[in-house]
Design a protein around this motif. Structure first.
Motif, PDB file in Angstrom:
ATOM      1  N   GLY A 149      -0.331   6.529  20.016  1.00 40.09           N
ATOM      2  CA  GLY A 149      -0.905   7.149  18.828  1.00 40.09           C
ATOM      3  C   GLY A 149      -0.719   8.653  18.792  1.00 40.09           C
ATOM      4  O   GLY A 149      -0.546   9.238  17.719  1.00 40.09           O
ATOM      5  N   THR A 150      -0.751   9.300  19.974  1.00 41.62           N
ATOM      6  CA  THR A 150      -0.595  10.757  20.003  1.00 41.62           C
ATOM      7  C   THR A 150       0.777  11.171  19.494  1.00 41.62           C
ATOM      8  O   THR A 150       0.943  12.251  18.934  1.00 41.62           O
ATOM      9  N   GLN A 151       1.788  10.296  19.690  1.00 42.80           N
ATOM     10  CA  GLN A 151       3.127  10.604  19.193  1.00 42.80           C
ATOM     11  C   GLN A 151       3.343  10.047  17.786  1.00 42.80           C
ATOM     12  O   GLN A 151       4.060  10.634  16.986  1.00 42.80           O
ATOM     13  N   LEU A 152       2.709   8.911  17.492  1.00 41.25           N
ATOM     14  CA  LEU A 152       2.830   8.342  16.155  1.00 41.25           C
ATOM     15  C   LEU A 152       2.274   9.304  15.107  1.00 41.25           C
ATOM     16  O   LEU A 152       2.842   9.436  14.016  1.00 41.25           O
ATOM     17  N   GLY A 153       1.178   9.970  15.439  1.00 43.04           N
ATOM     18  CA  GLY A 153       0.611  10.936  14.501  1.00 43.04           C
ATOM     19  C   GLY A 153       1.589  12.051  14.179  1.00 43.04           C
ATOM     20  O   GLY A 153       1.636  12.550  13.045  1.00 43.04           O
ATOM     21  N   GLY A 154       2.400  12.436  15.170  1.00 42.50           N
ATOM     22  CA  GLY A 154       3.400  13.477  14.945  1.00 42.50           C
ATOM     23  C   GLY A 154       4.567  13.010  14.096  1.00 42.50           C
ATOM     24  O   GLY A 154       5.281  13.827  13.508  1.00 42.50           O
ATOM     25  N   VAL A 155       4.755  11.701  14.014  1.00 42.26           N
ATOM     26  CA  VAL A 155       5.824  11.141  13.181  1.00 42.26           C
ATOM     27  C   VAL A 155       5.357  10.945  11.748  1.00 42.26           C
ATOM     28  O   VAL A 155       6.092  11.219  10.798  1.00 42.26           O
ATOM     29  N   VAL A 156       4.107  10.502  11.572  1.00 45.42           N
ATOM     30  CA  VAL A 156       3.612  10.097  10.256  1.00 45.42           C
ATOM     31  C   VAL A 156       3.092  11.258   9.419  1.00 45.42           C
ATOM     32  O   VAL A 156       3.470  11.421   8.246  1.00 45.42           O
ATOM     33  N   PHE A 157       2.212  12.080   9.964  1.00 45.94           N
ATOM     34  CA  PHE A 157       1.503  13.066   9.150  1.00 45.94           C
ATOM     35  C   PHE A 157       2.341  14.250   8.661  1.00 45.94           C
ATOM     36  O   PHE A 157       2.191  14.655   7.501  1.00 45.94           O
ATOM     37  N   PRO A 158       3.187  14.871   9.481  1.00 44.99           N
ATOM     38  CA  PRO A 158       3.942  16.031   8.989  1.00 44.99           C
ATOM     39  C   PRO A 158       4.742  15.795   7.713  1.00 44.99           C
ATOM     40  O   PRO A 158       4.640  16.602   6.776  1.00 44.99           O
ATOM     41  N   PRO A 159       5.545  14.713   7.581  1.00 43.23           N
ATOM     42  CA  PRO A 159       6.280  14.545   6.324  1.00 43.23           C
ATOM     43  C   PRO A 159       5.376  14.295   5.119  1.00 43.23           C
ATOM     44  O   PRO A 159       5.662  14.774   4.010  1.00 43.23           O
ATOM     45  N   ILE A 160       4.283  13.545   5.324  1.00 39.01           N
ATOM     46  CA  ILE A 160       3.372  13.268   4.210  1.00 39.01           C
ATOM     47  C   ILE A 160       2.706  14.551   3.727  1.00 39.01           C
ATOM     48  O   ILE A 160       2.667  14.854   2.525  1.00 39.01           O
ATOM     49  N   VAL A 161       2.178  15.329   4.673  1.00 39.39           N
ATOM     50  CA  VAL A 161       1.508  16.582   4.315  1.00 39.39           C
ATOM     51  C   VAL A 161       2.507  17.598   3.778  1.00 39.39           C
ATOM     52  O   VAL A 161       2.204  18.376   2.865  1.00 39.39           O
ATOM     53  N   GLY A 162       3.739  17.581   4.327  1.00 43.32           N
ATOM     54  CA  GLY A 162       4.776  18.470   3.813  1.00 43.32           C
ATOM     55  C   GLY A 162       5.067  18.189   2.350  1.00 43.32           C
ATOM     56  O   GLY A 162       5.261  19.114   1.541  1.00 43.32           O
ATOM     57  N   TYR A 163       5.074  16.917   1.978  1.00 43.15           N
ATOM     58  CA  TYR A 163       5.306  16.538   0.576  1.00 43.15           C
ATOM     59  C   TYR A 163       4.181  17.056  -0.324  1.00 43.15           C
ATOM     60  O   TYR A 163       4.429  17.639  -1.388  1.00 43.15           O
ATOM     61  N   PHE A 164       2.931  16.846   0.088  1.00 44.10           N
ATOM     62  CA  PHE A 164       1.808  17.301  -0.723  1.00 44.10           C
ATOM     63  C   PHE A 164       1.741  18.818  -0.802  1.00 44.10           C
ATOM     64  O   PHE A 164       1.343  19.382  -1.824  1.00 44.10           O
ATOM     65  N   ASN A 165       2.129  19.488   0.277  1.00 45.23           N
ATOM     66  CA  ASN A 165       2.181  20.951   0.263  1.00 45.23           C
ATOM     67  C   ASN A 165       3.144  21.447  -0.800  1.00 45.23           C
ATOM     68  O   ASN A 165       2.873  22.407  -1.520  1.00 45.23           O
ATOM     69  N   ALA A 166       4.299  20.795  -0.882  1.00 41.02           N
ATOM     70  CA  ALA A 166       5.323  21.213  -1.839  1.00 41.02           C
ATOM     71  C   ALA A 166       4.939  20.833  -3.270  1.00 41.02           C
ATOM     72  O   ALA A 166       5.204  21.583  -4.218  1.00 41.02           O
ATOM     73  N   ALA A 167       4.317  19.669  -3.433  1.00 42.78           N
ATOM     74  CA  ALA A 167       3.987  19.183  -4.773  1.00 42.78           C
ATOM     75  C   ALA A 167       2.747  19.847  -5.354  1.00 42.78           C
ATOM     76  O   ALA A 167       2.649  20.035  -6.576  1.00 42.78           O
ATOM     77  N   TYR A 168       1.792  20.213  -4.509  1.00 43.57           N
ATOM     78  CA  TYR A 168       0.541  20.773  -5.000  1.00 43.57           C
ATOM     79  C   TYR A 168       0.299  22.158  -4.382  1.00 43.57           C
ATOM     80  O   TYR A 168       0.937  23.129  -4.726  1.00 43.57           O
ATOM     81  N   ASP A 169      -0.646  22.232  -3.454  1.00 46.45           N
ATOM     82  CA  ASP A 169      -1.008  23.509  -2.840  1.00 46.45           C
ATOM     83  C   ASP A 169      -1.653  23.189  -1.503  1.00 46.45           C
ATOM     84  O   ASP A 169      -2.235  22.103  -1.324  1.00 46.45           O
ATOM     85  N   TRP A 170      -1.593  24.102  -0.544  1.00 46.26           N
ATOM     86  CA  TRP A 170      -2.151  23.813   0.772  1.00 46.26           C
ATOM     87  C   TRP A 170      -3.656  23.585   0.721  1.00 46.26           C
ATOM     88  O   TRP A 170      -4.199  22.816   1.520  1.00 46.26           O
ATOM     89  N   ARG A 171      -4.330  24.223  -0.230  1.00 45.58           N
ATOM     90  CA  ARG A 171      -5.780  24.019  -0.347  1.00 45.58           C
ATOM     91  C   ARG A 171      -6.099  22.591  -0.807  1.00 45.58           C
ATOM     92  O   ARG A 171      -7.035  21.962  -0.284  1.00 45.58           O
ATOM     93  N   VAL A 172      -5.338  22.101  -1.764  1.00 44.72           N
ATOM     94  CA  VAL A 172      -5.510  20.708  -2.203  1.00 44.72           C
ATOM     95  C   VAL A 172      -5.187  19.756  -1.046  1.00 44.72           C
ATOM     96  O   VAL A 172      -5.874  18.753  -0.826  1.00 44.72           O
ATOM     97  N   THR A 173      -4.159  20.108  -0.285  1.00 50.46           N
ATOM     98  CA  THR A 173      -3.732  19.262   0.827  1.00 50.46           C
ATOM     99  C   THR A 173      -4.816  19.136   1.892  1.00 50.46           C
ATOM    100  O   THR A 173      -5.109  18.038   2.361  1.00 50.46           O
ATOM    101  N   VAL A 174      -5.415  20.261   2.288  1.00 50.56           N
ATOM    102  CA  VAL A 174      -6.415  20.197   3.364  1.00 50.56           C
ATOM    103  C   VAL A 174      -7.694  19.513   2.900  1.00 50.56           C
ATOM    104  O   VAL A 174      -8.382  18.859   3.704  1.00 50.56           O
ATOM    105  N   VAL A 175      -8.037  19.623   1.616  1.00 53.25           N
ATOM    106  CA  VAL A 175      -9.196  18.892   1.100  1.00 53.25           C
ATOM    107  C   VAL A 175      -8.933  17.390   1.180  1.00 53.25           C
ATOM    108  O   VAL A 175      -9.787  16.613   1.639  1.00 53.25           O
ATOM    109  N   GLY A 176      -7.746  16.980   0.746  1.00 60.55           N
ATOM    110  CA  GLY A 176      -7.393  15.565   0.827  1.00 60.55           C
ATOM    111  C   GLY A 176      -7.377  15.067   2.255  1.00 60.55           C
ATOM    112  O   GLY A 176      -7.824  13.950   2.553  1.00 60.55           O
TER     113      GLY A 176
END
Length: 420
Positions: A149-176
């Motif tokens: 899980g410690t490595q799976l989290g590094g595979v799953v979360f960065p691309p998903i959060v990177g997408y939301f960062n680009a589509a919206y804003d980092w503040r919206v991302t961290v709230v979500g």
């Protein structure tokens, strides 16, 4: 005569392994692995220096180390599911509060006071203690699989959060992100986490009654006060603790330090940064394979033999790095290095669980975490400093190799429980 307990077709402990894998994926994936993704957008808004931005991750790791002993004691004395729930609430709240930051220091405070606590709780510290109660014969394998899980989290979360960062804003991302943690982890814990097998009328490892009673006695831990009253000073001065933690801490330093420099090592050997990034993915893949393999090996070998295997794999990887003169030669070095790195967490947890009474396992693991995480926080800048004064990585590889060999020899000082 006690009544025979009916064993289900699939032992519930195997489902708990999956639960622990998901908990650790969230704990590490949203903190350590996600930091560089979030801090890039945050730093662009507040125009902070690279040094200030990196203070967040170093401070987070240091605070995880400082908090781990206390959390270990809490885990020994209170139900694990309650500690996990509180950790998730604090971590999720930290991300939500981060969205209201008006400068970079508010962000760093959120990481220091909230995210670090969540990372310390939603980690191998809690999950290893839980699984050590559910597994005896297959404990190493269980810890190895859950550590994925410690490595799976590094595979799953960065691309998903990177997408939301680009589509919206980092503040919206961290709230979500905060709302996800606040809802997902407490619900997962409430539905699935049971502290002891007997809560479901089962025995460890899915054993039958005769074998299960002895195994259950070995893992049963009081929820109020440990039956074995051992001070933190006695734990820190135990020969077994010193040797195991010295090896694990140095292996963690080696892994985290070189991991942070892999792309730069590739550039020094004539590759592009893009090809260097591929090596990071290759390294993670090797770690995913090795975690359950060497975790299972720790069930078969003695603690001393298991630690020697870990050190030997590190020596081989460092030798390959030292001899590499081009990108092609780096590939086997990275594969071997990833294989070694993926085994550190399960071997760490399994070794201590076999050397110490289950009643104090939480505080032992917490005390070791304090040392391991605190030192790992200094690894990347230290290796960078050695590069600056030597002009290369060869001296670093040789120093790490020499210390690893000495630590492997130190395993001769490990004693069986009760012999110290």
């Amino acid at each position: 005569m006690s009544e025979e307990r009916a064993q289900p077709r699939i032992f519930y402990g195997w489902w708990l392994i999956l639960v622990c894998l998901l908990i650790q994926a969230v704990g590490f994936g949203t903190s350590l692995y996600l930091y560089s993704v979030l801090i890039g957008s945050i730093g662009a808004e507040f125009t902070a220096s690279r040094f200030v931005l990196m203070m967040g991750v170093s401070g987070m790791l240091l605070l995880v180390g400082l908090m781990s002993p206390k959390i270990g004691i809490l885990l020994d004395r209170h139900p694990i599911h309650k500690v996990l729930t509180i950790g998730a609430i604090v971590m999720g709240s930290g991300f939500v509060l981060m969205s209201f930051s008006s400068n970079i220091y508010h962000v760093l405070i959120c990481y220091a006071l909230f995210i670090s606590l969540g990372m310390a709780v939603l980690s191998p510290l809690s999950c290893s203690l839980l699984l050590s109660r559910w597994f005896v014969r297959h404990r190493g394998l269980a810890l190895g699989i859950s550590a994925l899980g410690t490595q799976l989290g590094g595979v799953v979360f960065p691309p998903i959060v990177g997408y939301f960062n680009a589509a919206y804003d980092w503040r919206v991302t961290v709230v979500g992100l905060g709302i996800f943690i606040l809802l997902f982890i407490p619900l997962l814990v409430k539905l699935f986490v049971c502290d002891f097998p007997e809560e479901k009328n089962l025995y460890p490892d899915g054993l039958s009654q005769d074998a299960g009673i002895d195994a259950l006695a070995a893992v049963k831990t009081p929820t109020s006060k440990p039956s074995v009253d051992v001070s933190m000073r006695k734990i820190f001065t135990s020969a077994n603790f010193v040797i195991v933690v010295a090896i694990v801490a140095f292996m963690s330093i080696t892994y985290s330090g070189i991991l942070a420099n892999v792309s730069l090592i590739a550039v020094n050997n004539g590759a592009t940064l893009a090809r260097g990034a591929f090596l990071v993915s290759l390294l993670s893949l090797a770690g995913i394979i090795s975690s359950p393999v060497l975790g299972r090996l720790s069930d078969v070998l003695s603690v001393r033999q298991t630690l020697v295997v870990l050190c030997a794999s590190a020596v081989l990887a460092l030798l390959l790095f030292a001899m590499a003169t081009d990108y092609t030669m780096l590939i086997p070095a990275v594969i071997c290095f990833g294989f070694f790195g993926g085994a550190v967490v399960p071997i760490w947890s399994a070794s201590l669980s076999r050397l110490y009474d289950s009643a104090i396992y939480g505080r032992v693991l917490g005390a070791s975490s304090a040392i391991v995480y605190s030192l790992a926080a200094l690894a990347a800048p230290t290796i960078g400093f050695l590069y600056d004064i030597t002009g290369g990585y060869q001296i670093t590889f040789l120093i790490l190799l020499g210390v690893t060999v000495l630590l492997a020899l130190a395993t001769t000082g490990i004693r069986q429980p009760g012999q110290e």
